[in-house]
Enzyme design. Structure first.
Site, PDB file in Angstrom:
ATOM      1  N   GLU A  48       0.825  -1.205   0.000  1.00  0.00           N
ATOM      2  CA  GLU A  48       0.000   0.000   0.000  1.00  0.00           C
ATOM      3  C   GLU A  48       0.863   1.260   0.000  1.00  0.00           C
ATOM      4  O   GLU A  48       0.525   2.248  -0.645  1.00  0.00           O
ATOM      5  CB  GLU A  48      -0.916  -0.022   1.233  1.00  0.00           C
ATOM      6  CG  GLU A  48      -1.962   1.043   1.247  1.00  0.00           C
ATOM      7  CD  GLU A  48      -3.020   0.885   0.152  1.00  0.00           C
ATOM      8  OE1 GLU A  48      -3.792   1.831  -0.003  1.00  0.00           O
ATOM      9  OE2 GLU A  48      -3.069  -0.143  -0.552  1.00  0.00           O
ATOM     10  N   THR A 159     -13.451   7.671 -12.266  1.00  0.00           N
ATOM     11  CA  THR A 159     -12.605   7.159 -11.193  1.00  0.00           C
ATOM     12  C   THR A 159     -12.854   5.684 -10.883  1.00  0.00           C
ATOM     13  O   THR A 159     -12.038   5.047 -10.245  1.00  0.00           O
ATOM     14  CB  THR A 159     -12.758   8.024  -9.926  1.00  0.00           C
ATOM     15  OG1 THR A 159     -11.813   7.604  -8.953  1.00  0.00           O
ATOM     16  CG2 THR A 159     -14.147   7.915  -9.346  1.00  0.00           C
TER      17      THR A 159
END
Length: 176
Positions: A48, A159
């Site tokens: 991440e 998005t």
């Protein structure tokens, strides 16, 4: 650097289709290399978050060693492939796909986010974010599929990777 930042190379590259200076594409190609470098883990999946040490080498802290199988890097690879046709973008996307298949695929043919990715025995979390199916796999298909499907000069992706046709609008006209 958060994995989320890896949308930027695609945005920069898209701008060059619509009048942005060519150095945007050059910058996009530099930034995507760092994004792909995030995948140089034992599982082949990106964490991440990565950090840079004082010599600019990447490292992963134990708290950031998980992967949600985010789409941002493959989205940018897809856009860069479509604009430049450089084979390395398809090759890098295939490496990412292969790592997902090897590490994140479950025994019952599903997928899972990953709890630990930089170990000899990557561990699955047992859950999956919806963007993996909606975006990550879609961009992996599009980069490796026919280039005439959803051309970038005629479609824009929102998005959540939903394509919308680009319509010409004349903002200079006034009505009645």
């Amino acid at each position: 650097m958060d994995h989320l930042v890896c949308f930027l190379p695609g945005s920069l590259a898209l701008g060059t289709l619509h009048g942005a200076p060519s150095w945007h594409l050059e910058l996009a190609e530099q930034v995507i290399r760092t994004c792909v470098e995030m995948y140089r883990t034992k599982s082949g999946l990106a964490p991440e978050i990565i950090k840079f040490d004082s010599s600019s080498k990447l490292f992963i802290s134990r708290n950031d060693e998980f992967s949600l199988l985010r789409p941002e890097t493959v989205e940018s690879l897809f856009i860069l492939w479509r604009i430049t046709k450089k084979p390395m973008y398809r090759e890098w996307s295939w490496d990412i796909y292969s790592s997902i298949e090897r590490s994140a695929k479950t025994p019952v043919n599903g997928y899972s986010s990953m709890e630990r990715i930089n170990t000899d025995r990557p561990r699955r979390k047992g859950d999956l974010e919806s963007f993996f199916l909606a975006e990550t796999l879609k961009y992996l298909y599009l980069i490796n599929g026919p280039d005439d499907v959803l051309p970038l000069k005629r479609y824009v992706f929102n998005t959540e990777a939903h394509p919308f046709p680009i319509r010409s609008v004349d903002f200079g006209k006034t009505s009645g």
